[in-house]
Scaffold this motif. Structure first.
Motif, PDB file in Angstrom:
ATOM      1  N   CYS A 111      69.755  -3.807 -69.071  1.00 39.35           N
ATOM      2  CA  CYS A 111      70.107  -5.273 -68.839  1.00 39.35           C
ATOM      3  C   CYS A 111      69.449  -5.818 -70.046  1.00 39.35           C
ATOM      4  N   VAL A 112      69.731  -7.203 -70.340  1.00 40.33           N
ATOM      5  CA  VAL A 112      69.381  -8.325 -71.524  1.00 40.33           C
ATOM      6  C   VAL A 112      68.722  -9.229 -70.585  1.00 40.33           C
ATOM      7  N   LEU A 113      67.524  -9.525 -70.760  1.00 39.21           N
ATOM      8  CA  LEU A 113      66.674 -10.457 -70.220  1.00 39.21           C
ATOM      9  C   LEU A 113      66.301 -11.485 -71.343  1.00 39.21           C
ATOM     10  N   GLY A 114      66.932 -12.748 -70.957  1.00 30.29           N
ATOM     11  CA  GLY A 114      66.258 -14.026 -71.823  1.00 30.29           C
ATOM     12  C   GLY A 114      64.895 -14.489 -71.481  1.00 30.29           C
ATOM     13  N   LEU A 115      64.057 -14.454 -72.375  1.00 21.85           N
ATOM     14  CA  LEU A 115      62.570 -14.398 -72.130  1.00 21.85           C
ATOM     15  C   LEU A 115      62.102 -15.983 -72.645  1.00 21.85           C
ATOM     16  N   ALA A 116      60.967 -16.478 -72.228  1.00 23.28           N
ATOM     17  CA  ALA A 116      60.389 -17.643 -72.356  1.00 23.28           C
ATOM     18  C   ALA A 116      58.973 -17.630 -72.570  1.00 23.28           C
ATOM     19  N   THR A 117      58.511 -18.473 -73.497  1.00 18.96           N
ATOM     20  CA  THR A 117      57.015 -18.469 -73.803  1.00 18.96           C
ATOM     21  C   THR A 117      56.521 -19.766 -72.909  1.00 18.96           C
ATOM     22  N   GLY A 118      55.244 -20.001 -73.136  1.00 22.90           N
ATOM     23  CA  GLY A 118      54.588 -21.076 -72.418  1.00 22.90           C
ATOM     24  C   GLY A 118      53.666 -20.503 -71.301  1.00 22.90           C
ATOM     25  N   SER A 170      52.960 -18.046 -82.972  1.00 22.51           N
ATOM     26  CA  SER A 170      54.259 -17.698 -82.957  1.00 22.51           C
ATOM     27  C   SER A 170      54.779 -17.347 -81.470  1.00 22.51           C
ATOM     28  N   TYR A 171      56.078 -17.817 -81.267  1.00 27.20           N
ATOM     29  CA  TYR A 171      56.479 -17.039 -79.922  1.00 27.20           C
ATOM     30  C   TYR A 171      56.630 -15.563 -80.020  1.00 27.20           C
ATOM     31  N   ARG A 172      56.974 -15.015 -81.284  1.00 30.95           N
ATOM     32  CA  ARG A 172      56.957 -13.464 -81.338  1.00 30.95           C
ATOM     33  C   ARG A 172      55.825 -13.068 -81.095  1.00 30.95           C
ATOM     34  N   TYR A 173      54.683 -13.587 -81.394  1.00 33.54           N
ATOM     35  CA  TYR A 173      53.347 -13.067 -81.249  1.00 33.54           C
ATOM     36  C   TYR A 173      53.012 -13.200 -79.682  1.00 33.54           C
ATOM     37  N   PHE A 174      53.349 -14.335 -79.282  1.00 35.18           N
ATOM     38  CA  PHE A 174      53.070 -14.537 -77.717  1.00 35.18           C
ATOM     39  C   PHE A 174      53.671 -13.424 -76.964  1.00 35.18           C
ATOM     40  N   MET A 175      55.002 -13.101 -77.383  1.00 37.53           N
ATOM     41  CA  MET A 175      55.622 -11.926 -76.578  1.00 37.53           C
ATOM     42  C   MET A 175      55.008 -10.751 -76.562  1.00 37.53           C
ATOM     43  N   GLU A 208      51.749  -9.930 -77.304  1.00 34.94           N
ATOM     44  CA  GLU A 208      50.600 -10.131 -76.952  1.00 34.94           C
ATOM     45  C   GLU A 208      50.621 -10.214 -75.189  1.00 34.94           C
ATOM     46  N   ASN A 209      51.487 -10.826 -74.607  1.00 33.62           N
ATOM     47  CA  ASN A 209      51.457 -11.087 -73.206  1.00 33.62           C
ATOM     48  C   ASN A 209      52.466 -10.203 -72.391  1.00 33.62           C
ATOM     49  N   LEU A 210      53.353  -9.688 -73.232  1.00 38.70           N
ATOM     50  CA  LEU A 210      54.406  -8.544 -72.484  1.00 38.70           C
ATOM     51  C   LEU A 210      54.721  -7.384 -73.244  1.00 38.70           C
ATOM     52  N   PHE A 211      55.268  -7.497 -74.332  1.00 41.68           N
ATOM     53  CA  PHE A 211      55.836  -6.470 -74.992  1.00 41.68           C
ATOM     54  C   PHE A 211      54.928  -5.358 -75.450  1.00 41.68           C
ATOM     55  N   ASN A 212      53.693  -5.704 -75.637  1.00 43.72           N
ATOM     56  CA  ASN A 212      52.703  -4.578 -76.033  1.00 43.72           C
ATOM     57  C   ASN A 212      52.269  -3.829 -74.752  1.00 43.72           C
ATOM     58  N   HIS A 213      52.633  -4.131 -73.553  1.00 43.99           N
ATOM     59  CA  HIS A 213      51.877  -3.583 -72.338  1.00 43.99           C
ATOM     60  C   HIS A 213      53.118  -3.010 -71.597  1.00 43.99           C
ATOM     61  N   ILE A 214      54.468  -2.863 -72.220  1.00 48.83           N
ATOM     62  CA  ILE A 214      55.515  -2.263 -71.403  1.00 48.83           C
ATOM     63  C   ILE A 214      56.369  -1.365 -72.160  1.00 48.83           C
ATOM     64  N   SER A 215      57.055  -0.422 -71.710  1.00 47.81           N
ATOM     65  CA  SER A 215      57.649   0.435 -72.406  1.00 47.81           C
ATOM     66  C   SER A 215      58.940   0.031 -73.367  1.00 47.81           C
ATOM     67  N   ILE A 216      59.228  -1.357 -73.495  1.00 49.08           N
ATOM     68  CA  ILE A 216      60.268  -1.901 -74.096  1.00 49.08           C
ATOM     69  C   ILE A 216      60.343  -1.422 -75.668  1.00 49.08           C
ATOM     70  N   ASN A 243      64.603  -3.646 -79.451  1.00 48.32           N
ATOM     71  CA  ASN A 243      65.485  -4.142 -78.671  1.00 48.32           C
ATOM     72  C   ASN A 243      65.152  -5.342 -78.225  1.00 48.32           C
ATOM     73  N   THR A 244      64.410  -6.015 -78.808  1.00 45.04           N
ATOM     74  CA  THR A 244      63.908  -7.449 -78.697  1.00 45.04           C
ATOM     75  C   THR A 244      64.158  -8.498 -79.644  1.00 45.04           C
ATOM     76  N   ILE A 245      64.775  -9.555 -79.617  1.00 48.29           N
ATOM     77  CA  ILE A 245      65.120 -10.446 -80.549  1.00 48.29           C
ATOM     78  C   ILE A 245      64.285 -11.735 -80.178  1.00 48.29           C
ATOM     79  N   VAL A 246      63.837 -12.438 -81.287  1.00 48.52           N
ATOM     80  CA  VAL A 246      63.301 -13.711 -81.352  1.00 48.52           C
ATOM     81  C   VAL A 246      63.933 -14.360 -82.576  1.00 48.52           C
ATOM     82  N   PRO A 247      64.274 -15.650 -82.484  1.00 51.95           N
ATOM     83  CA  PRO A 247      64.796 -16.547 -83.680  1.00 51.95           C
ATOM     84  C   PRO A 247      63.494 -16.223 -84.648  1.00 51.95           C
ATOM     85  N   ASP A 248      64.122 -16.150 -85.952  1.00 55.93           N
ATOM     86  CA  ASP A 248      63.286 -15.796 -87.115  1.00 55.93           C
ATOM     87  C   ASP A 248      62.736 -17.301 -87.826  1.00 55.93           C
TER      88      ASP A 248
END
Ligand code: PGA
Length: 242
Positions: free
Chosen positions: A30-37, A79-84, A86-94, A98-103
């Motif tokens: 599936c495609v997850l739309g993700l948020a920071t904050g 940056s929000y890429r860094y946030f993602m 640190e807080n999610l992507f580095n700790h899961i198998s994604i 397959n993850t996009i954040v505006p450049d």
């Protein structure tokens, strides 16, 4: 609209994770739309734990983030890429591919925004879009204005938003003045929307957005027209609701 009341932000995170878990189980790609904050952090912690416990698997999941600061590279700590990462992507198998954040460093902003929309379309659209809400009703970086922006675009940030986000920077001067964000139309195109609001400071905007008139001066109010929107509030954020 489905309104779910949680006792605490931690419980809101768990209830949101239940919804994510169901979607990922049904469609492992599936495609997850993700948020920071601050708001999504309990959810992200819960998702990390659930993958560790073998309840979900992110190996095939894809994601598209809502927004990014203009001028910050993906390895800038704010940056929000860094946030993602640190807080999610580095700790899961994604798969990071397959993850996009505006450049944030795009040379041609318009082309990058158009390409971002295309990438989301090529993924087949967003299955569930996660949102926080700003004190002024912004979703992503769609600030109050006289219309609902349709697609991914560049925005000037309101002072209230820069003030709210300065806690992450050394000073207000370092907070970027512009950002890239999915449009309100991009958000509304998601098959399901999940907005989480926690804390007393969100109580007033929750009431205005979901129980007041739909208008672009309160961007989140348009979610009242989404066919599948769930709003999870903790007790404090629900304190002004009847
Ligand atoms: P917050 O931000 O989760 O840090 O309150 C929400 C937002 O501005 O969308």
């Amino acid at each position: 609209m489905k309104l779910i009341k949680a006792a605490t932000p931690a419980e809101a995170g768990k209830l949101a994770a239940d919804i994510f878990e169901e979607i990922i189980r049904k469609n492992p790609a599936c495609v997850l739309g993700l948020a920071t904050g601050s708001t999504p952090l309990p959810l992200y912690r819960e998702l990390i734990e659930r993958e560790k416990a073998g309840k979900i698997n992110f190996a095939q999941v894809r994601s598209a983030n809502l927004d990014e600061y203009k001028g910050l590279s993906g390895d800038h700590p704010q940056s929000y890429r860094y946030f993602m990462q640190e807080n999610l992507f580095n700790h899961i198998s994604i798969d990071p591919a397959n993850t996009i954040v505006p450049d944030g460093l795009a040379e041609d902003a318009e082309a990058m925004c158009a390409d971002y929309e295309k990438k989301i379309a090529d993924m087949g659209g967003v299955d569930i879009q996660l949102l926080g809400i700003g004190h002024d009703g912004h979703i992503g970086f769609n600030e109050p204005c006289d219309h609902f922006p349709a697609v991914t675009h560049e925005v000037e940030l309101e002072e209230i938003t820069r003030e709210a986000n300065k806690r992450f920077f050394a000073s207000l001067d370092e907070v970027p003045t512009a950002a890239y964000t999915m449009g309100v139309g991009t958000v509304m195109a998601a098959r399901k929307v999940l907005l989480i609001a926690t804390g007393k400071d969100k109580a007033e905007i929750v009431k205005k957005s979901f129980f007041g008139p739909v208008k672009p001066e309160v961007p989140a109010s348009i979610l009242q027209f989404h066919p599948d929107v769930t709003v999870i509030v903790d007790e404090a954020a629900a304190s002004l609701l009847d």
